[in-house]
Design a protein around this motif. Structure first.
Motif, PDB file in Angstrom:
ATOM      1  N   ASN A 294       0.837  -1.199  -0.084  1.00 57.01           N
ATOM      2  CA  ASN A 294      -0.212  -0.145   0.105  1.00 57.01           C
ATOM      3  C   ASN A 294       1.051   1.270   0.174  1.00 57.01           C
ATOM      4  OD1 ASN A 294      -2.467  -1.275   0.047  1.00 57.01           O
ATOM      5  ND2 ASN A 294      -2.620  -1.400   2.319  1.00 57.01           N
TER       6      ASN A 294
ATOM      7  N   LYS B 287       2.039   1.705  -3.505  1.00 53.99           N
ATOM      8  CA  LYS B 287       1.024   2.411  -4.340  1.00 53.99           C
ATOM      9  C   LYS B 287       0.639   3.826  -4.179  1.00 53.99           C
ATOM     10  CE  LYS B 287      -1.562  -2.107  -4.900  1.00 53.99           C
ATOM     11  NZ  LYS B 287      -2.943  -2.756  -4.630  1.00 53.99           N
TER      12      LYS B 287
ATOM     13  N   ASP C 202      -8.073  -2.520 -10.893  1.00 53.61           N
ATOM     14  CA  ASP C 202      -7.437  -1.732 -10.156  1.00 53.61           C
ATOM     15  C   ASP C 202      -6.110  -2.615 -10.217  1.00 53.61           C
ATOM     16  OD1 ASP C 202      -6.673  -0.473  -7.853  1.00 53.61           O
ATOM     17  OD2 ASP C 202      -6.653  -2.116  -6.564  1.00 53.61           O
ATOM     18  N   ASP C 203      -5.696  -3.513 -10.404  1.00 55.71           N
ATOM     19  CA  ASP C 203      -4.575  -4.062 -10.183  1.00 55.71           C
ATOM     20  C   ASP C 203      -3.636  -3.750 -11.665  1.00 55.71           C
ATOM     21  OD1 ASP C 203      -4.714  -5.686  -8.096  1.00 55.71           O
ATOM     22  OD2 ASP C 203      -5.439  -7.239  -8.810  1.00 55.71           O
TER      23      ASP C 203
ATOM     24  N   GLN D 182      -2.397  -0.243 -11.479  1.00 54.83           N
ATOM     25  CA  GLN D 182      -1.025  -0.305 -10.742  1.00 54.83           C
ATOM     26  C   GLN D 182      -0.099  -0.736 -11.561  1.00 54.83           C
ATOM     27  OE1 GLN D 182      -0.870   1.066  -7.710  1.00 54.83           O
ATOM     28  NE2 GLN D 182      -3.054   1.332  -7.751  1.00 54.83           N
TER      29      GLN D 182
ATOM     30  N   HIS E 114       3.220   1.949 -12.605  1.00 52.59           N
ATOM     31  CA  HIS E 114       4.372   1.724 -11.889  1.00 52.59           C
ATOM     32  C   HIS E 114       5.352   1.645 -13.289  1.00 52.59           C
ATOM     33  CE1 HIS E 114       4.410   0.998  -7.812  1.00 52.59           C
ATOM     34  NE2 HIS E 114       3.354   0.070  -8.103  1.00 52.59           N
TER      35      HIS E 114
END
Length: 483
Positions: free
Chosen positions: A160, A163, A371-372, A375, A379
């Motif tokens: 978290n 993130k 959501d994944d 990310q 990144h």
């Protein structure tokens, strides 16, 4: 406790036998060896006591009135309070059937009467030792489970944190991206408000006194900037000002520098047809009023453009938030998610990053976790920007391979990754960044997310070019709402 034998004074042994002489013998032998001994002549009372104060080991006879030894052992093993207590059967029954049944109901050993005292004590010592090992193992398992839970909580916190770090960098760019149009809107509104308060009446009076034949010229000048609705760079604007100033100066026009600035702002790049007006005071006033109205229209267009731009960023944030808040599997086109993230990074594409998108027109829909994957895109884009020090070319290419895999490739023009560390970049806590700039979990999180989607991530790097390749399977039908 893991010693070769338990301390005798800390071991409590229960003896269950309906023969008083046997009970006295066991009491004498075991007490002499330092054990605490409880004796019972029937199974019912022994079971009740064992539940209240579980012994470390039980010696159990088979032939007893009421409950026999097999039944007592079965009841002990069926209760969670007593199921772990080792039971050694001691009986005169010497048939194989009796011994097998004793082990079937949960006994750990079987000693035939008459017994050898040394053998009895040795077996008692062995099973107490094994019991202590079992308890020690159970305690260590509990500690390991607790440690695992703590590690999982720590991992979740670190993930978290990673993130939030990526999101924090993203939000900083978004804030700048929104501040720019908001500042333009505010400046344009101030200009419009000032014109409405002061310039509107002056324009009315000016138009009343302007000869009728010049009205069309006035509006033609006002509309020039609209007709030339093209982007003009700062360098082009500066060169145009110099050219106009030189022409005005050569034609002996007063205040030529000020007039050149005004004409350049209106995107006028030629004086053809305008020189007669610029030689008259009335003509210069006509240009000045046309300039004011042109600025009014320009401010209005600025507000429209800035509002649309802000709305686009806000919409991308809304999409990101709505899809990002969902932990469920969704069906869709992954290009939409990438475009959403790219919109949130718009500020960087104007600051020295050349973005090249190579997206197919028809990409099959698949099932994924929005959501994944958000990310993942954040990144990889953030890493690419940092690798190029926010100056260079980022190419994002999406392609479909054999109609069953989607390839998403992020290629940056940064310095590249050393071959010595290329194999380590997906390891947790590995980072090439300076202390405090990253937890080293970013790429590890990316790999876990891709693994979750049954995909692969590959990397190729050389000086001046690094490519991260995401390979995702096209999933047409989810199984039990999970990949």
């Amino acid at each position: 406790m893991t010693t070769n034998s338990p301390p005798p004074n800390k071991s409590n042994i229960m003896v269950i036998d309906d023969t008083p002489e046997n009970l006295r013998l066991f009491k004498l032998l075991l007490t002499k060896k330092g054990y605490t001994v409880q004796i019972f002549a029937d199974g019912e009372s022994a079971i009740a006591s064992a539940k209240e104060q579980p012994p470390h080991l039980i010696l159990l006879d088979i032939n007893m009135p009421g409950l026999n030894g097999y039944q007592v052992c079965e009841k002990l093993k069926a209760d969670h309070l007593t199921c772990d207590i080792p039971v050694i059967f001691i009986s005169a029954l010497n048939e194989v059937f009796d011994k097998v049944k004793a082990f079937q109901v949960g006994g750990v050993d079987y000693i035939t009467k008459p017994f050898d005292v040394e053998e009895l004590l040795a077996r008692i010592n062995t099973h107490l030792y094994l019991r202590n090992l079992q308890e020690d193992l159970q305690e260590k398992n509990k500690q390991l489970e607790q440690t695992l839970l703590e590690l999982q909580r720590t991992q979740t916190q670190l993930i978290n944190s990673e993130k939030m770090a990526a999101l924090g960098q993203l939000v900083a760019g978004i804030a700048h991206e929104l501040n720019t149009p908001f500042g333009a809107i505010r400046a344009s509104i101030d200009m419009i408000a000032n014109f409405v308060q002061k310039g509107l009446f002056e324009l009315y009076n000016f138009m009343e006194n302007l000869p009728r034949e010049n009205h069309q010229i006035f509006w033609d000048i006002v509309n020039i900037s609209d007709e030339k609705n093209i982007y003009v760079s700062t360098k082009e604007m500066r060169n145009n000002r110099k050219k106009l100033a030189q022409l005005l100066k050569e034609n002996d026009i007063a205040n030529y520098q000020e007039l050149a600035d005004m004409l350049a702002d209106m995107k006028i790049d030629s004086l053809e047809g305008f020189l007669p007006l610029l030689r008259e005071n009335q003509g210069i006033k006509l240009f000045q009023k046309a300039y004011e109205v042109s600025n009014l229209k320009s401010s209005t267009n600025t507000i429209i453009t800035a509002t649309e731009k802000s709305a686009k960023v806000i919409y991308a944030l809304k999409v990101y938030n709505n899809k990002g808040s969902s932990k469920k599997l969704c069906q869709g086109n992954i290009i939409e998610g990438i475009e959403t993230v790219l919109t949130l990074y718009t500020n960087y594409w104007k600051r020295g990053i050349n973005l090249i998108k190579d997206f197919p027109e028809n990409l099959p829909e698949t099932w994924f976790y929005p959501d994944d994957l958000h990310q993942v895109w954040i990144h990889l884009i953030q890493n690419a920007l940092q690798a190029m020090n926010y100056q260079g070319t980022l190419t994002i290419k999406i392609s479909i391979k054999e109609e069953k895999n989607v390839w998403v490739e992020f290629t940056d023009s940064g310095a590249g990754i050393s071959p010595d560390i290329l194999a380590l970049i997906f390891e947790p806590f590995f980072s090439t960044k300076s202390c405090g700039e990253g937890s080293g979990l970013g790429l590890n999180i990316v790999k876990k997310i891709i693994d979750k989607h049954h995909g692969k991530i590959e990397v190729e790097s050389e000086p001046g070019q690094t490519t991260f390749r995401i390979i995702l399977p096209v999933i047409l039908t989810p199984l039990n709402n999970e990949i």
